[in-house]
Design a protein around this motif. Sequence first.
Motif, mmCIF file in Angstrom:
data_model
loop_
_atom_site.group_PDB
_atom_site.id
_atom_site.type_symbol
_atom_site.label_atom_id
_atom_site.label_comp_id
_atom_site.label_asym_id
_atom_site.label_seq_id
_atom_site.Cartn_x
_atom_site.Cartn_y
_atom_site.Cartn_z
ATOM 1 N N ASP A 176 -2.598 6.192 -1.553
ATOM 2 C CA ASP A 176 -3.744 5.276 -1.928
ATOM 3 C C ASP A 176 -4.881 5.170 -1.007
ATOM 4 O O ASP A 176 -4.954 5.722 0.257
ATOM 5 C CB ASP A 176 -3.152 3.880 -1.806
ATOM 6 N N VAL B 38 0.941 -1.202 0.041
ATOM 7 C CA VAL B 38 -0.013 0.058 -0.021
ATOM 8 C C VAL B 38 0.865 1.093 0.005
ATOM 9 O O VAL B 38 1.898 1.285 0.576
ATOM 10 C CB VAL B 38 -0.973 -0.141 1.193
ATOM 11 N N HIS B 39 0.709 2.223 -0.816
ATOM 12 C CA HIS B 39 1.464 3.243 -1.014
ATOM 13 C C HIS B 39 0.764 4.661 -0.397
ATOM 14 O O HIS B 39 -0.254 4.715 -0.225
ATOM 15 C CB HIS B 39 1.756 3.728 -2.508
ATOM 16 N N THR C 67 -4.535 -5.912 -1.323
ATOM 17 C CA THR C 67 -3.153 -5.886 -0.599
ATOM 18 C C THR C 67 -3.174 -6.754 0.731
ATOM 19 O O THR C 67 -2.059 -7.022 1.001
ATOM 20 C CB THR C 67 -3.050 -4.417 -0.214
ATOM 21 N N ARG D 2 -7.673 -0.720 -8.636
ATOM 22 C CA ARG D 2 -7.753 -1.405 -7.255
ATOM 23 C C ARG D 2 -7.051 -2.654 -7.238
ATOM 24 O O ARG D 2 -6.982 -3.467 -8.119
ATOM 25 C CB ARG D 2 -9.071 -1.557 -6.708
ATOM 26 N N ALA E 57 -6.350 -1.391 -1.952
ATOM 27 C CA ALA E 57 -5.729 -0.332 -2.190
ATOM 28 C C ALA E 57 -6.422 0.391 -3.393
ATOM 29 O O ALA E 57 -6.128 -0.417 -4.443
ATOM 30 C CB ALA E 57 -4.284 -0.100 -2.062
ATOM 31 N N GLU E 58 -6.534 1.449 -3.702
ATOM 32 C CA GLU E 58 -7.262 2.305 -4.960
ATOM 33 C C GLU E 58 -6.116 3.284 -5.138
ATOM 34 O O GLU E 58 -6.034 4.429 -4.306
ATOM 35 C CB GLU E 58 -8.442 2.640 -4.700
ATOM 36 N N ASP E 59 -5.613 3.404 -6.512
ATOM 37 C CA ASP E 59 -5.140 4.575 -7.026
ATOM 38 C C ASP E 59 -6.174 5.525 -7.413
ATOM 39 O O ASP E 59 -6.963 5.449 -8.398
ATOM 40 C CB ASP E 59 -4.285 4.236 -8.184
#
Length: 159
Positions: free
Chosen positions: A71, A67-68, A106, A103, A95-97
């Motif tokens: 996100d 996960v970044h 994760t 999506r 996790a969604e950008d």
Amino acid sequence: MEGKRVQDSEVVLAQIMQPESANILGNVHGGWIMKLMDEAGAIVASRHARRPTVTVVVDSIQFCAPVHVGDLVHVRARMTQAWRTSMEVEIRVEAEDLLTGERRLTATAYFVYVALDRDGRPAPVPPLILETEEERRKAEEADQRRAERLARREARGTQ
């Protein structure tokens, strides 16, 4: 005690990941994700039992992708089974950008919670009403995981 449906207690929490939750590479710490998972699971268990609950087992946690920072994390939690005083909750993290809409899964895990009475002792919980084939399958799988957990606990107690 009247039973409750899976959908009566399920929850989705969403949160933007900030830099203070991440390492120097911009990846969110696994412990931070676990905290969100436990919060979502506890909400589901407390909604089902309508009592305070405590976490007693974190079972089979799998981190599938990082996960970044930036996100939007979606933590979906839902009941899989209810026994006398304990409940298993399935938790899935995506996790969604936000810029692309992509999506990715994760993390997944099963958490077990116990409901408490006013004196802090285990309290009965409502049965889970299983309405779909998927819910029945997940409940059977939860029963199998529970049997394995109990067997491991018993084996440790005899050593």
